[in-house]
Design a protein around this motif. Sequence first.
Motif, PDB file in Angstrom:
ATOM      1  N   ILE A  61       0.838  -1.201   0.000  1.00 59.96           N
ATOM      2  CA  ILE A  61       0.000   0.000   0.000  1.00 59.96           C
ATOM      3  C   ILE A  61       0.873   1.252   0.000  1.00 59.96           C
ATOM      4  O   ILE A  61       0.596   2.212  -0.721  1.00 59.96           O
ATOM      5  N   GLU A  62       1.956   1.231   0.769  1.00 59.83           N
ATOM      6  CA  GLU A  62       2.890   2.368   0.766  1.00 59.83           C
ATOM      7  C   GLU A  62       3.446   2.599  -0.639  1.00 59.83           C
ATOM      8  O   GLU A  62       3.521   3.735  -1.115  1.00 59.83           O
ATOM      9  N   GLY A  63       3.848   1.508  -1.302  1.00 58.27           N
ATOM     10  CA  GLY A  63       4.400   1.621  -2.643  1.00 58.27           C
ATOM     11  C   GLY A  63       3.373   2.110  -3.649  1.00 58.27           C
ATOM     12  O   GLY A  63       3.676   2.946  -4.505  1.00 58.27           O
ATOM     13  N   ILE A  64       2.153   1.616  -3.538  1.00 56.34           N
ATOM     14  CA  ILE A  64       1.079   2.047  -4.448  1.00 56.34           C
ATOM     15  C   ILE A  64       0.778   3.525  -4.249  1.00 56.34           C
ATOM     16  O   ILE A  64       0.614   4.269  -5.215  1.00 56.34           O
ATOM     17  N   SER A  68       1.206   6.374  -7.005  1.00 58.51           N
ATOM     18  CA  SER A  68       0.055   7.203  -7.409  1.00 58.51           C
ATOM     19  C   SER A  68       0.409   8.683  -7.446  1.00 58.51           C
ATOM     20  O   SER A  68      -0.173   9.442  -8.222  1.00 58.51           O
ATOM     21  N   GLU A  69       1.348   9.100  -6.596  1.00 56.60           N
ATOM     22  CA  GLU A  69       1.787  10.500  -6.587  1.00 56.60           C
ATOM     23  C   GLU A  69       2.638  10.828  -7.812  1.00 56.60           C
ATOM     24  O   GLU A  69       2.698  11.975  -8.244  1.00 56.60           O
ATOM     25  N   GLU A  70       3.298   9.813  -8.361  1.00 55.75           N
ATOM     26  CA  GLU A  70       4.225  10.016  -9.483  1.00 55.75           C
ATOM     27  C   GLU A  70       3.534  10.011 -10.844  1.00 55.75           C
ATOM     28  O   GLU A  70       3.930  10.756 -11.734  1.00 55.75           O
ATOM     29  N   ILE A  71       2.552   9.119 -11.010  1.00 53.90           N
ATOM     30  CA  ILE A  71       1.965   8.940 -12.336  1.00 53.90           C
ATOM     31  C   ILE A  71       0.451   8.777 -12.258  1.00 53.90           C
ATOM     32  O   ILE A  71      -0.098   8.492 -11.204  1.00 53.90           O
ATOM     33  N   LEU A  82       6.528   0.115 -16.093  1.00 44.83           N
ATOM     34  CA  LEU A  82       7.638  -0.775 -15.732  1.00 44.83           C
ATOM     35  C   LEU A  82       8.962  -0.029 -15.698  1.00 44.83           C
ATOM     36  O   LEU A  82       9.815  -0.311 -14.856  1.00 44.83           O
ATOM     37  N   ASP A  83       9.141   0.909 -16.612  1.00 45.72           N
ATOM     38  CA  ASP A  83      10.370   1.693 -16.647  1.00 45.72           C
ATOM     39  C   ASP A  83      10.534   2.498 -15.365  1.00 45.72           C
ATOM     40  O   ASP A  83      11.629   2.548 -14.790  1.00 45.72           O
ATOM     41  N   LEU A  84       9.450   3.109 -14.903  1.00 48.74           N
ATOM     42  CA  LEU A  84       9.504   3.878 -13.660  1.00 48.74           C
ATOM     43  C   LEU A  84       9.818   2.977 -12.474  1.00 48.74           C
ATOM     44  O   LEU A  84      10.667   3.300 -11.642  1.00 48.74           O
ATOM     45  N   LEU A  85       9.165   1.833 -12.406  1.00 47.51           N
ATOM     46  CA  LEU A  85       9.410   0.905 -11.302  1.00 47.51           C
ATOM     47  C   LEU A  85      10.837   0.369 -11.323  1.00 47.51           C
ATOM     48  O   LEU A  85      11.436   0.143 -10.278  1.00 47.51           O
ATOM     49  N   ASP A  86      11.370   0.194 -12.516  1.00 48.66           N
ATOM     50  CA  ASP A  86      12.711  -0.366 -12.666  1.00 48.66           C
ATOM     51  C   ASP A  86      13.812   0.648 -12.363  1.00 48.66           C
ATOM     52  O   ASP A  86      14.814   0.324 -11.734  1.00 48.66           O
ATOM     53  N   LYS A  87      13.609   1.886 -12.790  1.00 54.22           N
ATOM     54  CA  LYS A  87      14.692   2.875 -12.713  1.00 54.22           C
ATOM     55  C   LYS A  87      14.660   3.760 -11.475  1.00 54.22           C
ATOM     56  O   LYS A  87      15.690   4.322 -11.105  1.00 54.22           O
ATOM     57  N   ASN A  88      13.520   3.914 -10.848  1.00 52.99           N
ATOM     58  CA  ASN A  88      13.435   4.792  -9.687  1.00 52.99           C
ATOM     59  C   ASN A  88      13.731   3.992  -8.421  1.00 52.99           C
ATOM     60  O   ASN A  88      12.967   3.101  -8.048  1.00 52.99           O
ATOM     61  N   PRO A  89      14.827   4.302  -7.726  1.00 46.51           N
ATOM     62  CA  PRO A  89      15.198   3.534  -6.531  1.00 46.51           C
ATOM     63  C   PRO A  89      14.141   3.601  -5.421  1.00 46.51           C
ATOM     64  O   PRO A  89      14.079   2.720  -4.575  1.00 46.51           O
ATOM     65  N   LYS A  90      13.309   4.611  -5.467  1.00 42.54           N
ATOM     66  CA  LYS A  90      12.249   4.749  -4.464  1.00 42.54           C
ATOM     67  C   LYS A  90      11.267   3.578  -4.523  1.00 42.54           C
ATOM     68  O   LYS A  90      10.670   3.208  -3.520  1.00 42.54           O
TER      69      LYS A  90
END
Length: 151
Positions: A61-64, A68-71, A82-90
């Motif tokens: 839930i924290e990750g979701i 949600s704030e990003e995109i 997938l690119d965002l999940l792969d490249k953003n260390p957050k």
Amino acid sequence: MNSDDLISSDNVFSKKQQQIISAIANAMIRKDDLLGLPSASDPRVMRTIMDKAVHFSGRLIEGIDALSEEIDTRITTPEALLDLLDKNPKFRSFSRMLTIVVMQAYYQDPRVLTAHGQSARPPFPLGHDVESGDWSLLDQVKQRKPFYRHA
């Protein structure tokens, strides 16, 4: 307990959070009409994903929420997601956890197992044949001194 045993108010994920998980699952594993394989967002696979995800609900839930704030997942392409999940260390921990949940659920689906030449049944009581191995590989473990405290 499976998702059929839950009433909607018992579900730890909101409808929007479930949609985001479904969008990510679909981005990870797309439907393959040629092989007759479902996507990971197929309703039967999603029930298994949601059953497994409950055990990690806090971190997911924290990750979701952070995602949600990003995109805006309604207009973001699967590739961009997938690119965002792969490249953003957050999102590294969130992405890894969700990947494990999605893969476990997907490869338990009888349609997927059958397509990969596996029997869609539990391993027991029939069992699976395992080739006999070299038991001498365990000699080092057997000879090791105990590393635990006696009770």
